[in-house]
Design a protein around this motif. Sequence first.
Motif, mmCIF file in Angstrom:
data_model
loop_
_atom_site.group_PDB
_atom_site.id
_atom_site.type_symbol
_atom_site.label_atom_id
_atom_site.label_comp_id
_atom_site.label_asym_id
_atom_site.label_seq_id
_atom_site.Cartn_x
_atom_site.Cartn_y
_atom_site.Cartn_z
ATOM 1 N N LEU A 1 0.809 -1.209 0.000
ATOM 2 C CA LEU A 1 0.000 0.000 0.000
ATOM 3 C C LEU A 1 0.848 1.268 0.000
ATOM 4 O O LEU A 1 0.483 2.230 -0.626
ATOM 5 C CB LEU A 1 -0.931 -0.001 1.206
ATOM 6 C CG LEU A 1 -2.081 -1.000 1.187
ATOM 7 C CD1 LEU A 1 -2.831 -0.972 2.499
ATOM 8 C CD2 LEU A 1 -2.984 -0.783 0.035
ATOM 9 N N GLY A 2 1.878 1.276 0.780
ATOM 10 C CA GLY A 2 2.764 2.431 0.816
ATOM 11 C C GLY A 2 2.473 3.374 1.972
ATOM 12 O O GLY A 2 1.381 3.409 2.530
ATOM 13 N N VAL A 3 3.486 4.132 2.296
ATOM 14 C CA VAL A 3 3.425 5.058 3.422
ATOM 15 C C VAL A 3 2.332 6.103 3.229
ATOM 16 O O VAL A 3 1.562 6.390 4.147
ATOM 17 C CB VAL A 3 4.799 5.742 3.630
ATOM 18 C CG1 VAL A 3 4.712 6.850 4.662
ATOM 19 C CG2 VAL A 3 5.845 4.719 4.027
ATOM 20 N N LYS A 4 2.252 6.676 2.040
ATOM 21 C CA LYS A 4 1.293 7.758 1.786
ATOM 22 C C LYS A 4 -0.144 7.289 2.030
ATOM 23 O O LYS A 4 -0.922 7.966 2.704
ATOM 24 C CB LYS A 4 1.466 8.260 0.345
ATOM 25 C CG LYS A 4 0.546 9.393 -0.032
ATOM 26 C CD LYS A 4 0.950 10.679 0.611
ATOM 27 C CE LYS A 4 0.119 11.821 0.033
ATOM 28 N NZ LYS A 4 0.245 13.022 0.801
ATOM 29 N N GLY A 9 -4.936 7.184 5.356
ATOM 30 C CA GLY A 9 -6.039 6.457 5.979
ATOM 31 C C GLY A 9 -6.064 6.613 7.487
ATOM 32 O O GLY A 9 -7.115 6.850 8.091
ATOM 33 N N ALA A 10 -4.900 6.488 8.115
ATOM 34 C CA ALA A 10 -4.818 6.634 9.570
ATOM 35 C C ALA A 10 -5.193 8.046 10.002
ATOM 36 O O ALA A 10 -5.912 8.233 10.989
ATOM 37 C CB ALA A 10 -3.409 6.293 10.050
ATOM 38 N N THR A 11 -4.733 9.029 9.250
ATOM 39 C CA THR A 11 -5.059 10.423 9.565
ATOM 40 C C THR A 11 -6.552 10.672 9.409
ATOM 41 O O THR A 11 -7.174 11.333 10.253
ATOM 42 C CB THR A 11 -4.249 11.384 8.676
ATOM 43 O OG1 THR A 11 -2.853 11.151 8.908
ATOM 44 C CG2 THR A 11 -4.570 12.830 8.981
#
Length: 85
Positions: A1-4, A9-11
């Motif tokens: 998925l990647g960091v971005k 999503g978490a944010t």
Amino acid sequence: LGVKKIATGATALLFLNYVHAIATGVLSTAGTFRKIPMLGGHAALACILIARFKQLKPDSMQSVKKFYKHIWDLFYSEYVLYTLI
């Protein structure tokens, strides 16, 4: 998925949690919460979250670690906020 994508999503989920806390403060009966810390505190933390997210550089491990630390700072700030509401 990647960091971005993970950070986005978490944010988004954490931001929705702050929106829910603000809505709970608005919709609660009088005297349930102290309105200023409940509304203002969660609004301030939500703004900090967005500001920190905008500073995130997903390609920089140092930036990712700093963002992760700021997420934990928000969680710890919530404990302080709970003593006021």
